[in-house]
Design a protein around this motif. Structure first.
Motif, PDB file in Angstrom:
ATOM      1  N   CYS A  24      37.291  37.049  45.459  1.00 45.94           N
ATOM      2  CA  CYS A  24      37.081  38.027  44.859  1.00 45.94           C
ATOM      3  C   CYS A  24      37.622  37.931  43.102  1.00 45.94           C
ATOM      4  O   CYS A  24      38.367  37.140  42.658  1.00 45.94           O
ATOM      5  N   ILE A  25      36.771  38.573  41.548  1.00 46.17           N
ATOM      6  CA  ILE A  25      37.069  37.902  40.648  1.00 46.17           C
ATOM      7  C   ILE A  25      38.876  38.491  40.364  1.00 46.17           C
ATOM      8  O   ILE A  25      39.124  39.045  40.181  1.00 46.17           O
ATOM      9  N   GLY A  26      40.019  37.444  40.191  1.00 41.11           N
ATOM     10  CA  GLY A  26      41.026  37.482  39.958  1.00 41.11           C
ATOM     11  C   GLY A  26      41.693  37.732  40.963  1.00 41.11           C
ATOM     12  O   GLY A  26      43.171  37.317  40.804  1.00 41.11           O
ATOM     13  N   GLN A  29      44.242  34.663  39.999  1.00 44.19           N
ATOM     14  CA  GLN A  29      45.527  35.145  39.203  1.00 44.19           C
ATOM     15  C   GLN A  29      46.353  35.484  39.842  1.00 44.19           C
ATOM     16  O   GLN A  29      47.746  35.555  40.081  1.00 44.19           O
ATOM     17  N   ASN A 204      41.316  42.929  47.002  1.00 38.05           N
ATOM     18  CA  ASN A 204      41.379  41.308  46.759  1.00 38.05           C
ATOM     19  C   ASN A 204      40.118  40.474  47.383  1.00 38.05           C
ATOM     20  O   ASN A 204      39.334  39.596  46.202  1.00 38.05           O
ATOM     21  N   GLU A 279      32.607  45.405  40.928  1.00 36.85           N
ATOM     22  CA  GLU A 279      32.769  45.221  40.574  1.00 36.85           C
ATOM     23  C   GLU A 279      34.767  45.377  40.906  1.00 36.85           C
ATOM     24  O   GLU A 279      34.743  45.765  42.090  1.00 36.85           O
ATOM     25  N   HIS A 280      35.430  45.423  40.103  1.00 40.07           N
ATOM     26  CA  HIS A 280      36.362  44.849  41.250  1.00 40.07           C
ATOM     27  C   HIS A 280      38.060  46.108  39.699  1.00 40.07           C
ATOM     28  O   HIS A 280      37.684  46.255  39.456  1.00 40.07           O
ATOM     29  N   SER A 292      40.101  44.456  30.438  1.00 38.98           N
ATOM     30  CA  SER A 292      39.689  43.367  30.727  1.00 38.98           C
ATOM     31  C   SER A 292      38.512  43.919  31.223  1.00 38.98           C
ATOM     32  O   SER A 292      37.884  44.494  31.951  1.00 38.98           O
ATOM     33  N   PRO A 293      37.492  42.751  31.152  1.00 41.37           N
ATOM     34  CA  PRO A 293      35.856  42.486  31.220  1.00 41.37           C
ATOM     35  C   PRO A 293      35.778  42.533  32.767  1.00 41.37           C
ATOM     36  O   PRO A 293      34.768  42.840  33.315  1.00 41.37           O
ATOM     37  N   GLU A 294      37.028  41.477  32.853  1.00 39.51           N
ATOM     38  CA  GLU A 294      37.205  41.496  34.558  1.00 39.51           C
ATOM     39  C   GLU A 294      37.020  42.638  35.696  1.00 39.51           C
ATOM     40  O   GLU A 294      37.808  42.430  36.720  1.00 39.51           O
ATOM     41  N   TYR A 295      38.164  43.719  35.291  1.00 37.49           N
ATOM     42  CA  TYR A 295      38.609  44.702  35.952  1.00 37.49           C
ATOM     43  C   TYR A 295      37.442  45.635  35.314  1.00 37.49           C
ATOM     44  O   TYR A 295      37.710  46.150  34.235  1.00 37.49           O
TER      45      TYR A 295
END
Length: 416
Positions: A24-26, A29, A204, A279-280, A292-295
């Motif tokens: 997943c996104i993130g 990171q 994640n 979504e995350h 953040s648009p990612e979370y």
């Protein structure tokens, strides 16, 4: 007992296929850094501590129980209760119950830490389709695991078990972070909350159903309109979610999630989240809100003092009209000084229906003096009363006085 069906086999194929989905996104990171991002705490509305709320009365509905985890009402108005050691009991409207549970799986239930028999739900067409869904932890030679099963209701007892989803991770030592909530949504799908089993990167990973809210058809198959094709995960980035409830006016799904109290010195960050499919929701990349648009940021986060949610429930009945549209959250706490309470969250801004505008914390004086100890299960009865179950016998760090008391179910109604 049916150990495996073709639906489970297909889900296992999905889970075991490493090339089927990307992480997943993130995740990149999180793996690239040693520390979790510490975000901001969302604005906290006005909060009051209310040891004795006005306008209500609290009476004991049932007692002599052990770790009440979940309360549900069937269409015939009987109350169904899960006890985490591995029992399902049925209570009549007067609070009476049979000496023999509807189901007892104590011989296989792994009752330790936060694990055991937890969530339950009725098929959307119950009793015409008499399936009762349960989530529980069991022991294997390799260690404890969680599963989601359904049992036919044969009246005064359960029928044969059909396993729908098996092999969900459970913490090998201590049995914590199992999640366990089951809810059928307005769409007729089964939503299941799973914990990260104290392995944070599970949350994640889209190939891992832990640390997520899953969405299944009633037969256990994956809905065709899930965010990721063939994937039971509906939303992820959760740590240890307990409690799911849909807001009546908006149809949005709210969840309570335990934060990392003491973990990496992050200090609590228990949270209330408005879940978004596909979504995350942050864990383990960050705690708090980072915009953040990612979370998906939480609408509430609690720090530095912990407020671990045991259950979340929107009140939508007529008996207590002053509470309509309010979200109730049972706050567990580990010790009385963690301020165990029943939290009432109000949403009075029509232009921002998910924005908390006021908070009351019931049954605690803010000095650590808890009236009922650890609260968990919440339900609205067919009579409109609010029912609350205690879990003082779950082995957590309670005072001896509270631990020696049998667990009970409380009934909240208007004051005389």
């Amino acid at each position: 007992m049916k150990r495996m069906n073709t639906l489970q086999h297909r889900i296992n194929q999905f889970i075991g296929t490493a090339s089927a989905l990307a992480l997943c996104i993130g995740m990149s990171q999180a793996s690239a850094q040693d520390e979790i991002i510490r975000g901001d705490i969302p604005d906290m509305p006005e909060m009051q501590w209310v040891p004795e709320p006005e306008g209500i009365q609290v009476e004991q509905f049932a007692s002599d129980l052990e770790v009440v985890w979940n309360i549900r009402f069937a269409p015939d108005e009987r109350m169904w209760v899960t006890e985490r050691p591995g029992r399902v009991r049925i209570f009549e409207q007067d609070g009476s119950t049979s000496d023999t549970p509807w189901l007892s799986i104590e011989d296989i239930t792994f009752f330790q830490g936060e694990s055991g028999l937890t969530g339950q739900a009725f098929h959307p067409d119950y009793p015409e389709t008499p399936w009762v869904y349960l989530m529980y932890t069991y022991q294997t030679e390799e260690g404890p695991l969680n599963r989601i099963s359904r049992f036919q209701d044969l009246g005064d007892r359960a029928g044969e078990e059909e396993i729908l989803l098996d092999g969900l991770a459970a913490q090998a030592r201590g049995g914590s972070h199992s999640g366990g909530t089951l809810e059928f949504g307005p769409d007729g799908k089964l939503y299941a909350a799973t914990g990260d089993a104290f392995e944070r990167q599970r949350s994640n990973n889209l190939e891992d159903p832990n640390g997520a809210v899953l969405r299944l058809n009633p037969d256990g198959s994956v809905p065709a309109d899930n965010p990721w094709p063939g994937n039971p995960i509906w939303a992820h980035g959760m740590r240890n979610p307990h409690g799911l409830s849909w807001q009546p006016d908006t149809g949005l799904l709210f969840a309570g999630d335990h934060g990392p109290t003491g973990e990496d010195r992050l200090m609590a960050h228990d949270r209330i989240i408005v879940l978004q499919g596909g979504e995350h929701h942050g864990w383990p990349v960050m705690v708090g809100a980072i915009d953040s648009p990612e979370y998906v940021d939480p609408i509430l986060a609690f720090a530095p003092n912990s407020s671990p949610p045991g259950d979340v429930l929107f009140y939508d009945a007529d008996l207590l009209p002053q509470f309509q549209g309010d979200l109730f959250v049972s706050v567990l706490g580990f010790q009385p000084q963690d301020r165990q309470n029943l939290m009432r969250i109000r949403f009075e801004d029509e232009s921002q229906p998910t924005k908390p505008t006021a908070i009351e914390r019931w049954f605690n004086d803010a000095e650590g003096n808890s009236v009922y100890g650890r609260l968990r299960a919440l339900a609205v009865g067919p009579d409109g009363a609010l029912y609350v179950g205690t879990s003082n016998h779950d082995g957590r760090q309670m005072t001896p006085a509270k631990r020696e008391q049998p667990d009970q179910i409380l009934r909240i109604t208007p004051a005389d």
